[in-house]
Design a protein around this motif. Structure first.
Motif, PDB file in Angstrom:
ATOM      1  N   SER A  49      -2.026   2.606   3.160  1.00 52.83           N
ATOM      2  CA  SER A  49      -3.036   3.525   2.651  1.00 52.83           C
ATOM      3  C   SER A  49      -4.452   3.140   3.074  1.00 52.83           C
ATOM      4  O   SER A  49      -5.372   3.938   2.977  1.00 52.83           O
ATOM      5  CB  SER A  49      -2.978   3.605   1.123  1.00 52.83           C
ATOM      6  OG  SER A  49      -3.507   2.418   0.553  1.00 52.83           O
ATOM      7  N   GLY A  50      -4.625   1.881   3.506  1.00 52.43           N
ATOM      8  CA  GLY A  50      -5.945   1.427   3.915  1.00 52.43           C
ATOM      9  C   GLY A  50      -6.745   0.764   2.816  1.00 52.43           C
ATOM     10  O   GLY A  50      -7.899   0.408   3.032  1.00 52.43           O
ATOM     11  N   LEU A  51      -6.173   0.592   1.623  1.00 56.66           N
ATOM     12  CA  LEU A  51      -6.881  -0.083   0.545  1.00 56.66           C
ATOM     13  C   LEU A  51      -7.062  -1.565   0.828  1.00 56.66           C
ATOM     14  O   LEU A  51      -7.975  -2.197   0.325  1.00 56.66           O
ATOM     15  CB  LEU A  51      -6.153   0.102  -0.783  1.00 56.66           C
ATOM     16  CG  LEU A  51      -6.265   1.486  -1.420  1.00 56.66           C
ATOM     17  CD1 LEU A  51      -5.388   1.573  -2.654  1.00 56.66           C
ATOM     18  CD2 LEU A  51      -7.703   1.779  -1.771  1.00 56.66           C
ATOM     19  N   GLY A  70      -9.675  -2.142  -2.375  1.00 59.02           N
ATOM     20  CA  GLY A  70      -8.558  -2.747  -3.087  1.00 59.02           C
ATOM     21  C   GLY A  70      -9.004  -3.881  -3.996  1.00 59.02           C
ATOM     22  O   GLY A  70      -8.515  -4.018  -5.127  1.00 59.02           O
ATOM     23  N   VAL A  71      -9.939  -4.702  -3.533  1.00 56.05           N
ATOM     24  CA  VAL A  71     -10.450  -5.802  -4.357  1.00 56.05           C
ATOM     25  C   VAL A  71     -11.218  -5.247  -5.556  1.00 56.05           C
ATOM     26  O   VAL A  71     -11.084  -5.742  -6.686  1.00 56.05           O
ATOM     27  CB  VAL A  71     -11.341  -6.741  -3.517  1.00 56.05           C
ATOM     28  CG1 VAL A  71     -12.063  -7.751  -4.402  1.00 56.05           C
ATOM     29  CG2 VAL A  71     -10.520  -7.466  -2.464  1.00 56.05           C
ATOM     30  N   ALA A  87       2.819  -7.733 -11.327  1.00 58.95           N
ATOM     31  CA  ALA A  87       2.947  -8.386 -10.023  1.00 58.95           C
ATOM     32  C   ALA A  87       4.208  -7.921  -9.306  1.00 58.95           C
ATOM     33  O   ALA A  87       4.191  -7.686  -8.093  1.00 58.95           O
ATOM     34  CB  ALA A  87       2.956  -9.907 -10.201  1.00 58.95           C
ATOM     35  N   PHE A  88       5.294  -7.752 -10.051  1.00 59.20           N
ATOM     36  CA  PHE A  88       6.540  -7.272  -9.462  1.00 59.20           C
ATOM     37  C   PHE A  88       6.374  -5.839  -8.954  1.00 59.20           C
ATOM     38  O   PHE A  88       6.801  -5.506  -7.842  1.00 59.20           O
ATOM     39  CB  PHE A  88       7.682  -7.355 -10.473  1.00 59.20           C
ATOM     40  CG  PHE A  88       8.997  -6.888  -9.930  1.00 59.20           C
ATOM     41  CD1 PHE A  88       9.707  -7.673  -9.034  1.00 59.20           C
ATOM     42  CD2 PHE A  88       9.524  -5.663 -10.310  1.00 59.20           C
ATOM     43  CE1 PHE A  88      10.930  -7.243  -8.530  1.00 59.20           C
ATOM     44  CE2 PHE A  88      10.735  -5.228  -9.807  1.00 59.20           C
ATOM     45  CZ  PHE A  88      11.442  -6.016  -8.916  1.00 59.20           C
ATOM     46  N   ALA A  89       5.721  -4.994  -9.752  1.00 60.03           N
ATOM     47  CA  ALA A  89       5.489  -3.605  -9.336  1.00 60.03           C
ATOM     48  C   ALA A  89       4.627  -3.560  -8.078  1.00 60.03           C
ATOM     49  O   ALA A  89       4.891  -2.780  -7.155  1.00 60.03           O
ATOM     50  CB  ALA A  89       4.833  -2.820 -10.470  1.00 60.03           C
ATOM     51  N   TYR A  90       3.612  -4.422  -8.023  1.00 53.90           N
ATOM     52  CA  TYR A  90       2.753  -4.456  -6.830  1.00 53.90           C
ATOM     53  C   TYR A  90       3.547  -4.915  -5.613  1.00 53.90           C
ATOM     54  O   TYR A  90       3.357  -4.400  -4.510  1.00 53.90           O
ATOM     55  CB  TYR A  90       1.547  -5.365  -7.056  1.00 53.90           C
ATOM     56  CG  TYR A  90       0.638  -5.396  -5.854  1.00 53.90           C
ATOM     57  CD1 TYR A  90      -0.162  -4.301  -5.548  1.00 53.90           C
ATOM     58  CD2 TYR A  90       0.598  -6.500  -5.019  1.00 53.90           C
ATOM     59  CE1 TYR A  90      -0.979  -4.308  -4.433  1.00 53.90           C
ATOM     60  CE2 TYR A  90      -0.210  -6.519  -3.909  1.00 53.90           C
ATOM     61  CZ  TYR A  90      -0.995  -5.427  -3.622  1.00 53.90           C
ATOM     62  OH  TYR A  90      -1.793  -5.435  -2.525  1.00 53.90           O
ATOM     63  N   MET A  91       4.450  -5.863  -5.817  1.00 55.44           N
ATOM     64  CA  MET A  91       5.273  -6.325  -4.714  1.00 55.44           C
ATOM     65  C   MET A  91       6.092  -5.166  -4.141  1.00 55.44           C
ATOM     66  O   MET A  91       6.262  -5.052  -2.926  1.00 55.44           O
ATOM     67  CB  MET A  91       6.195  -7.439  -5.198  1.00 55.44           C
ATOM     68  CG  MET A  91       7.128  -7.983  -4.135  1.00 55.44           C
ATOM     69  SD  MET A  91       8.342  -9.133  -4.789  1.00 55.44           S
ATOM     70  CE  MET A  91       9.414  -8.028  -5.697  1.00 55.44           C
ATOM     71  N   LEU A  92       6.556  -4.281  -5.024  1.00 58.99           N
ATOM     72  CA  LEU A  92       7.370  -3.150  -4.575  1.00 58.99           C
ATOM     73  C   LEU A  92       6.560  -2.121  -3.796  1.00 58.99           C
ATOM     74  O   LEU A  92       7.097  -1.463  -2.912  1.00 58.99           O
ATOM     75  CB  LEU A  92       8.047  -2.483  -5.780  1.00 58.99           C
ATOM     76  CG  LEU A  92       9.065  -3.330  -6.537  1.00 58.99           C
ATOM     77  CD1 LEU A  92       9.576  -2.571  -7.749  1.00 58.99           C
ATOM     78  CD2 LEU A  92      10.211  -3.752  -5.633  1.00 58.99           C
ATOM     79  N   VAL A  93       5.278  -1.971  -4.123  1.00 58.71           N
ATOM     80  CA  VAL A  93       4.460  -0.941  -3.467  1.00 58.71           C
ATOM     81  C   VAL A  93       3.478  -1.521  -2.453  1.00 58.71           C
ATOM     82  O   VAL A  93       2.674  -0.792  -1.887  1.00 58.71           O
ATOM     83  CB  VAL A  93       3.691  -0.095  -4.516  1.00 58.71           C
ATOM     84  CG1 VAL A  93       4.650   0.605  -5.452  1.00 58.71           C
ATOM     85  CG2 VAL A  93       2.683  -0.926  -5.271  1.00 58.71           C
ATOM     86  N   HIS A  94       3.549  -2.825  -2.201  1.00 58.80           N
ATOM     87  CA  HIS A  94       2.574  -3.477  -1.324  1.00 58.80           C
ATOM     88  C   HIS A  94       2.470  -2.818   0.051  1.00 58.80           C
ATOM     89  O   HIS A  94       1.371  -2.572   0.548  1.00 58.80           O
ATOM     90  CB  HIS A  94       2.904  -4.968  -1.181  1.00 58.80           C
ATOM     91  CG  HIS A  94       1.951  -5.688  -0.306  1.00 58.80           C
ATOM     92  ND1 HIS A  94       2.209  -5.927   1.014  1.00 58.80           N
ATOM     93  CD2 HIS A  94       0.714  -6.189  -0.560  1.00 58.80           C
ATOM     94  CE1 HIS A  94       1.190  -6.566   1.548  1.00 58.80           C
ATOM     95  NE2 HIS A  94       0.266  -6.735   0.623  1.00 58.80           N
TER      96      HIS A  94
END
Length: 136
Positions: free
Chosen positions: A133-135, A76-77, A120-127
Motif C-alpha cells: 500500500s506504500g505506508l 505508517g510510523v 502484533a499477530f494481526a499485523y503479521m498477517l497483513v504486513h
C-alpha cells in the motif's frame, strides 16, 4: 551471555518501573492528565542518565554507536504512533509497564498484553498488504 544480560537488564528495568510507580495504571493516568508529574520526572531522569551513560560509554568503546538509529518518519510510523498512544491512554499501560504490572499480579495487565500480542499477530498477517500500500 547475551541472553543473561538481557534478562538481567530487563529485570532491572521492570524493578525500576515498579519502584517508580509505573506498574500502577492510576499513576500513569495521573501523569497523562498532568495531575501528578512524578512519573514524568522519573522518565526524564532515566533518559538523562541513559544519555550520560552513552556519552561516556561510546568514547570508551563500551557501547557501539552503530546500534543507535533514528527511524524515518512516514505515514505508517505516524499511524502506528497514534494507535499506540490511544491504546496507552485507554489502558494506562505501555508494553513495559504492562509486564511490570503483570509481575505485580495485576490481571488487567494480562488482558493488555494479550491484546498487544493479538495486534502484533494481526499485523503479521497483513504486513505484505501494508507494504504494497506504500505506508511503509
Amino acid at each position: 551471555m547475551t541472553v543473561f544480560l538481557a534478562l538481567l537488564l530487563g529485570g532491572f528495568f521492570g524493578f525500576a518501573l515498579h519502584r517508580a510507580g509505573a506498574s500502577h495504571g492510576d499513576n500513569i493516568l495521573r501523569m497523562l492528565t498532568l495531575r501528578d508529574l512524578y512519573l514524568a520526572k522519573a522518565i526524564v531522569f532515566a533518559i538523562g542518565m541513559t544519555s550520560l551513560f552513552a556519552w561516556i560509554a561510546v568514547p570508551l568503546g563500551l557501547l557501539d554507536p552503530g546500534h543507535f538509529s533514528v527511524k524515518p518518519t512516514h505515514l505508517g510510523v505516524l499511524l502506528g504512533g497514534l494507535i499506540f498512544g490511544v491504546g496507552f491512554a485507554l489502558a494506562a499501560y505501555c508494553p513495559g509497564t504492562a509486564l511490570a504490572a503483570l509481575g505485580r499480579g495485576r490481571p488487567d495487565a494480562l488482558v493488555y498484553i494479550g491484546g498487544g500480542l493479538a495486534g502484533a499477530f494481526a499485523y503479521m498477517l497483513v504486513h505484505e498488504a501494508v507494504v504494497r500500500s506504500g505506508l511503509l
